[in-house]
Enzyme design. Structure first.
Site, PDB file in Angstrom:
ATOM      1  N   LEU A   1       0.750  -1.351   0.063  1.00 14.82           N
ATOM      2  CA  LEU A   1      -0.126   0.077  -0.025  1.00 14.82           C
ATOM      3  C   LEU A   1       0.835   1.199  -0.058  1.00 14.82           C
ATOM      4  CD1 LEU A   1      -2.659   1.365   0.236  1.00 14.82           C
ATOM      5  CD2 LEU A   1      -2.653   1.088   2.546  1.00 14.82           C
TER       6      LEU A   1
ATOM      7  N   SER B   1      -0.114  -5.595   2.936  1.00 13.32           N
ATOM      8  CA  SER B   1      -1.363  -4.870   2.706  1.00 13.32           C
ATOM      9  C   SER B   1      -2.497  -5.501   2.104  1.00 13.32           C
ATOM     10  CB  SER B   1      -1.103  -3.680   1.532  1.00 13.32           C
ATOM     11  OG  SER B   1       0.023  -3.136   2.129  1.00 13.32           O
TER      12      SER B   1
ATOM     13  N   ALA C   1      -4.762  -7.286   4.879  1.00  8.80           N
ATOM     14  CA  ALA C   1      -5.458  -6.883   5.963  1.00  8.80           C
ATOM     15  C   ALA C   1      -7.072  -7.126   6.031  1.00  8.80           C
ATOM     16  CB  ALA C   1      -5.285  -5.358   5.850  1.00  8.80           C
TER      17      ALA C   1
ATOM     18  N   GLY D   1      -9.469  -3.014   8.473  1.00  7.06           N
ATOM     19  CA  GLY D   1      -9.846  -1.730   7.513  1.00  7.06           C
ATOM     20  C   GLY D   1      -9.177  -0.762   8.011  1.00  7.06           C
TER      21      GLY D   1
ATOM     22  N   GLU E   1     -13.679  -1.072  16.467  1.00  7.17           N
ATOM     23  CA  GLU E   1     -12.715  -2.180  16.647  1.00  7.17           C
ATOM     24  C   GLU E   1     -12.288  -2.054  18.152  1.00  7.17           C
ATOM     25  OE1 GLU E   1      -9.622  -2.295  13.924  1.00  7.17           O
ATOM     26  OE2 GLU E   1     -10.394  -3.731  12.658  1.00  7.17           O
TER      27      GLU E   1
ATOM     28  N   ARG F   1      -4.378  -5.800  23.209  1.00 11.01           N
ATOM     29  CA  ARG F   1      -3.877  -7.112  22.288  1.00 11.01           C
ATOM     30  C   ARG F   1      -2.645  -7.763  23.168  1.00 11.01           C
ATOM     31  NH1 ARG F   1      -3.123  -5.510  15.836  1.00 11.01           N
ATOM     32  NH2 ARG F   1      -5.195  -6.171  15.690  1.00 11.01           N
TER      33      ARG F   1
ATOM     34  N   SER G   1      -2.644   1.426  10.933  1.00 10.60           N
ATOM     35  CA  SER G   1      -1.132   1.144  10.486  1.00 10.60           C
ATOM     36  C   SER G   1      -1.549   1.328   8.588  1.00 10.60           C
ATOM     37  CB  SER G   1      -0.612  -0.183  10.369  1.00 10.60           C
ATOM     38  OG  SER G   1      -1.598  -1.225  10.393  1.00 10.60           O
TER      39      SER G   1
HETATM   40  C1  LIG Z   1      -2.798 -10.697   8.009  1.00 12.84           C
HETATM   41  C2  LIG Z   1      -2.829  -9.219   8.384  1.00 12.84           C
HETATM   42  C3  LIG Z   1      -3.990  -8.201   8.528  1.00 12.84           C
HETATM   43  C4  LIG Z   1      -3.828  -7.097   8.925  1.00 12.84           C
HETATM   44  N1  LIG Z   1      -4.745  -6.252   8.947  1.00 12.84           N
HETATM   45  C5  LIG Z   1      -4.758  -4.666   9.288  1.00 12.84           C
HETATM   46  C6  LIG Z   1      -5.962  -3.868   9.107  1.00 12.84           C
HETATM   47  O1  LIG Z   1      -6.973  -4.526   8.891  1.00 12.84           O
HETATM   48  N2  LIG Z   1      -5.616  -2.734   9.460  1.00 12.84           N
HETATM   49  C7  LIG Z   1      -4.465  -2.193   9.388  1.00 12.84           C
HETATM   50  O2  LIG Z   1      -4.343  -0.912   9.330  1.00 12.84           O
HETATM   51  N3  LIG Z   1      -3.372  -3.008   9.394  1.00 12.84           N
HETATM   52  C8  LIG Z   1      -3.431  -4.266   8.977  1.00 12.84           C
HETATM   53  N4  LIG Z   1      -2.404  -4.840   9.160  1.00 12.84           N
HETATM   54  C9  LIG Z   1      -1.250  -4.377   8.939  1.00 12.84           C
HETATM   55  C10 LIG Z   1      -0.977  -3.823   7.575  1.00 12.84           C
HETATM   56  O3  LIG Z   1      -1.462  -4.548   6.577  1.00 12.84           O
HETATM   57  C11 LIG Z   1       0.623  -3.513   7.281  1.00 12.84           C
HETATM   58  O4  LIG Z   1       1.233  -2.650   8.478  1.00 12.84           O
HETATM   59  C12 LIG Z   1       0.756  -2.760   5.958  1.00 12.84           C
HETATM   60  O5  LIG Z   1      -0.071  -3.241   4.937  1.00 12.84           O
HETATM   61  C13 LIG Z   1       2.003  -2.502   5.485  1.00 12.84           C
HETATM   62  O6  LIG Z   1       2.062  -1.867   4.303  1.00 12.84           O
HETATM   63  P1  LIG Z   1       3.520  -1.690   3.684  1.00 12.84           P
HETATM   64  O7  LIG Z   1       3.189  -0.940   2.244  1.00 12.84           O
HETATM   65  O8  LIG Z   1       4.446  -0.952   4.406  1.00 12.84           O
HETATM   66  O9  LIG Z   1       3.978  -3.176   3.417  1.00 12.84           O
HETATM   67  P2  LIG Z   1       3.742  -4.165   2.632  1.00 12.84           P
HETATM   68  O10 LIG Z   1       2.067  -4.291   2.190  1.00 12.84           O
HETATM   69  O11 LIG Z   1       4.022  -5.538   3.250  1.00 12.84           O
HETATM   70  O12 LIG Z   1       4.548  -4.264   1.301  1.00 12.84           O
HETATM   71  C14 LIG Z   1       5.861  -4.290   1.311  1.00 12.84           C
HETATM   72  C15 LIG Z   1       6.124  -4.488   0.024  1.00 12.84           C
HETATM   73  O13 LIG Z   1       7.832  -4.344  -0.144  1.00 12.84           O
HETATM   74  C16 LIG Z   1       8.069  -5.570  -0.995  1.00 12.84           C
HETATM   75  N5  LIG Z   1       9.477  -5.846  -0.252  1.00 12.84           N
HETATM   76  C17 LIG Z   1      10.116  -6.303   0.686  1.00 12.84           C
HETATM   77  N6  LIG Z   1      11.361  -6.524   0.739  1.00 12.84           N
HETATM   78  C18 LIG Z   1      11.741  -6.153  -0.479  1.00 12.84           C
HETATM   79  C19 LIG Z   1      12.951  -6.135  -0.952  1.00 12.84           C
HETATM   80  N7  LIG Z   1      14.257  -6.454  -0.176  1.00 12.84           N
HETATM   81  N8  LIG Z   1      13.130  -5.671  -2.445  1.00 12.84           N
HETATM   82  C20 LIG Z   1      12.065  -5.247  -2.993  1.00 12.84           C
HETATM   83  N9  LIG Z   1      10.864  -5.381  -2.611  1.00 12.84           N
HETATM   84  C21 LIG Z   1      10.726  -5.670  -1.288  1.00 12.84           C
HETATM   85  C22 LIG Z   1       7.212  -6.743  -0.737  1.00 12.84           C
HETATM   86  O14 LIG Z   1       7.206  -7.837  -1.523  1.00 12.84           O
HETATM   87  C23 LIG Z   1       6.053  -6.094  -0.947  1.00 12.84           C
HETATM   88  O15 LIG Z   1       5.720  -5.593  -2.150  1.00 12.84           O
HETATM   89  C24 LIG Z   1      -2.556  -6.366   8.740  1.00 12.84           C
HETATM   90  C25 LIG Z   1      -1.356  -7.174   8.532  1.00 12.84           C
HETATM   91  C26 LIG Z   1      -1.773  -8.717   8.375  1.00 12.84           C
HETATM   92  C27 LIG Z   1      -0.381  -9.388   8.041  1.00 12.84           C
END
Ligand SMILES: Cc1cc2nc3c(=O)[nH]c(=O)nc-3n(C[C@H](O)[C@H](O)[C@H](O)COP(=O)(O)OP(=O)(O)OC[C@H]3O[C@@H](n4cnc5c(N)ncnc54)[C@H](O)[C@@H]3O)c2cc1C
Length: 532
Positions: free
Chosen positions: A24, A52, A55, A58, A123, A288, A387
């Site tokens: 995201l 992302s 999730a 929401g 929530e 939590r 998050s």
């Molecule tokens: C099961 C689950 C449910 C969740 N539910 C919620 C929720 O309801 N509400 C909420 O607010 N948060 C929720 N969270 C937390 C939230 O989803 C994450 O904190 C958030 O999506 C992180 O977004 P991001 O873009 O930082 O990372 P991510 O979405 O994890 O994306 C990281 C990206 O970086 C890439 N990447 C990683 N390392 C490298 C590398 N070395 N080189 C190139 N690419 C790389 C990955 O492939 C991916 O494309 C949940 C998490 C999980 C696991």
């Protein structure tokens, strides 16, 4: 894998902004930067390998008639256990509604009522209804699908998938690009991408632990490479465990969303005893970290922990929680009639690369957004659904800041071969990673002690001595920062629990900042205490 329209000829003369990660934070930042050219490098095809997309809850935003920014800030401060950065939180909360409208414009089908107004859910630990969702537990998938379509339709955004970034290139004060390994990290070839701005959006650290809800790409490589380049890391010791991952031996562990307990599901042990009532007056709806420790204690004692939704949700399960239902049915458990086996799993990292309000890190040329960061808005414990909000708010601020800092795009020649070496082992296949994950769960997990942390630091140092692989170095670096942060914080607060110092201490009511040099100094001292 390189998409057809991104064949090597387009590797020449491109742009000056590289985003690492296609979750995201990364996709939203790229869209906000458009029409300025930008390149996203992602370890996996976008939509995969990102938390992302998984999730279930929401995004939190104070948008309902009874809600206010003040209330959302107050709930965030309470959840964060005394060390949330209030200024940053106020800013994030105030910009939340505008970012939700951005997501609607990108096509996210948030749930609406018959009048077309957004439906806001409640929530745990939120004092108001403020979570925007999609079809119950499908928010992450729907948000990512909409953004991926928007990204694919934006000509200024180039997506290069299957490139695992393993190094941030630093020249003096500046980050001047990244080095990545193609073919999902399987190639011997290393490719350099010079850039004037690098935005790190590489997600969390869950796969440093044996039991996690995160995809394997979330193994702390981004945090480790930033620390190795000299970035300051904040609050690394704060790791959030989700109390109710589904305990069916799957890696990653599927999640039984918090909303089930919100809807009245009970936690029982194998004797049918509702153990959370012995621990906290709010029972299953306690914070939590307290529920996680309750579940952990039952699992450790061999009694097991089970989430019983049969009365609270019952036959409505398939409609209300389709994702959880599918995970259970896949494992031969019918949650309509049977209790779901539960275990705490690493879910979210509050710590990360220190950033300011514009998403700038402590190194020029390096910005960061999403879970890899520590902006200060989560303190010692993240409030649920904050998050995704943090990811979009700071990704948008980064886009504005880059446009102001680097007003003129410059063409950069990239795609040079950065040499070859023999490191084509996928991280998930590595036996050393299995050892590390067991060590982190046992010694730097739900319950920590000085002794367990010393053991962890010594063994991480031993793994470092035997390792010559860049990606595993990044992973070990992150593990070391978490363990050293946990050793130094001689109290318990939020997601960090020390059985040998089980209460909060006033002198620790502050954030912590750590560099790799400092962590190495502590690790060297720890090694000396062993031999002394
Ligand atoms: C099961 C689950 C449910 C969740 N539910 C919620 C929720 O309801 N509400 C909420 O607010 N948060 C929720 N969270 C937390 C939230 O989803 C994450 O904190 C958030 O999506 C992180 O977004 P991001 O873009 O930082 O990372 P991510 O979405 O994890 O994306 C990281 C990206 O970086 C890439 N990447 C990683 N390392 C490298 C590398 N070395 N080189 C190139 N690419 C790389 C990955 O492939 C991916 O494309 C949940 C998490 C999980 C696991």
């Amino acid at each position: 894998m390189l998409r057809d329209h991104f064949r090597p000829q387009s590797f020449n003369g491109i742009d000056d902004i590289v985003i690492v990660g296609g979750g995201l934070a990364g996709l939203f930042c790229a869209l906000k930067l458009s029409p300025r050219p930008v390149t996203i490098l992602a370890a996996a095809p976008i939509g995969h390998g990102a938390s992302s997309a998984w999730a279930q809850g929401g995004i939190a935003a104070a948008m309902s008639p009874g809600d206010t920014f003040e209330k959302h800030v107050a709930d965030t401060l309470t959840a964060g256990a005394g060390i949330v950065d209030e200024k940053m939180t106020r800013m994030m909360v105030a910009e939340g509604p505008a970012r939700i409208h951005d997501l609607l414009e990108y096509g996210v089908p948030f749930d609406r009522d018959l009048e077309g107004k957004l439906i806001l859910s409640r929530e745990a630990a939120h004092s108001e209804r403020r979570i925007v969702r999609v079809k119950g537990d499908m928010a992450g998938k729907a948000i990512m699908e909409a953004l991926i379509t928007a990204v694919r339709n934006t000509p200024s955004i180039r997506v290069i998938e299957g490139y695992v970034v393993e190094e941030l290139v630093r020249e003096g004060r500046f980050i001047s690009g990244v080095i990545a390994r193609p073919d999902a990290g399987q190639s011997k070839k290393r490719v350099s991408f010079p850039a004037r701005a690098v935005v790190l959006c590489s997600g969390g650290i869950g796969h440093l632990y044996a039991v996690t809800t995160n995809p394997w790409e979330a193994c702390g490589q981004g945090l480790g490479m930033a620390a190795r380049a000299g970035a300051i890391i904040a609050d690394p010791e704060f790791v959030q465990f989700h109390p109710t991952a589904i305990n069916i031996g799957k890696d990653p562990a599927p999640l039984a969303t918090e909303a089930l307990r919100g809807d009245g599901a009970h936690l029982v042990n194998s004797a049918g005893h509702r153990f959370m009532l012995d621990i906290h007056p709010d029972g299953e709806l306690a914070p939590r970290d307290i529920v996680s420790r309750g579940v952990f204690a039952e699992v450790q004692a061999g009694r097991g922990a089970f989430l019983d939704c049969t009365k609270a949700v019952g036959k409505h399960f398939p409609d209300m929680f389709p994702t959880v239902y599918a995970s259970c049915i896949g494992a031969g458990i019918d949650p309509v009639t049977q209790a779901i086996p539960a275990v705490p799993a690493v879910h979210y990292h509050m710590g990360g690369v220190l950033t300011d309000a514009e998403g700038r890190t402590s190194i020029d040329g390096l910005w960061a957004a999403g879970e890899v960061t520590s902006t200060g808005v989560h303190g010692a414990n993240r409030l649920a659904s904050n998050s995704l909000l943090e990811a979009v708010v700071f990704a948008a601020r980064i886009a504005e800041n880059i446009k102001g800092t680097l007003p003129t795009p410059q063409l950069t020649q990239w795609g040079d071969n950065a040499g070859e070496n023999d490191d084509p082992v996928t991280v998930e296949d590595s036996p050393q990673l299995t050892v590390l994950r067991g060590l982190m769960s046992e010694c730097v997990g739900v319950v920590r002690t000085r002794e367990s942390l010393l053991r962890a630091i010594r063994q991480i140092s031993a793994l470092e001595r035997d390792n010559a692989r860049m990606r595993f170095t990044n992973i070990l670096t992150t593990a070391k920062l978490i363990a050293v942060g946990a050793l130094r914080r001689t109290e318990s607060r939020g997601g960090h629990y020390r059985a040998d110092c089980p209460s909060e201490q006033p002198e620790w009511r502050r954030r912590t900042y750590l560099t790799l040099a400092e962590a190495n100094r502590v690790a060297a001292e720890v090694a000396e205490t062993e031999t002394a």
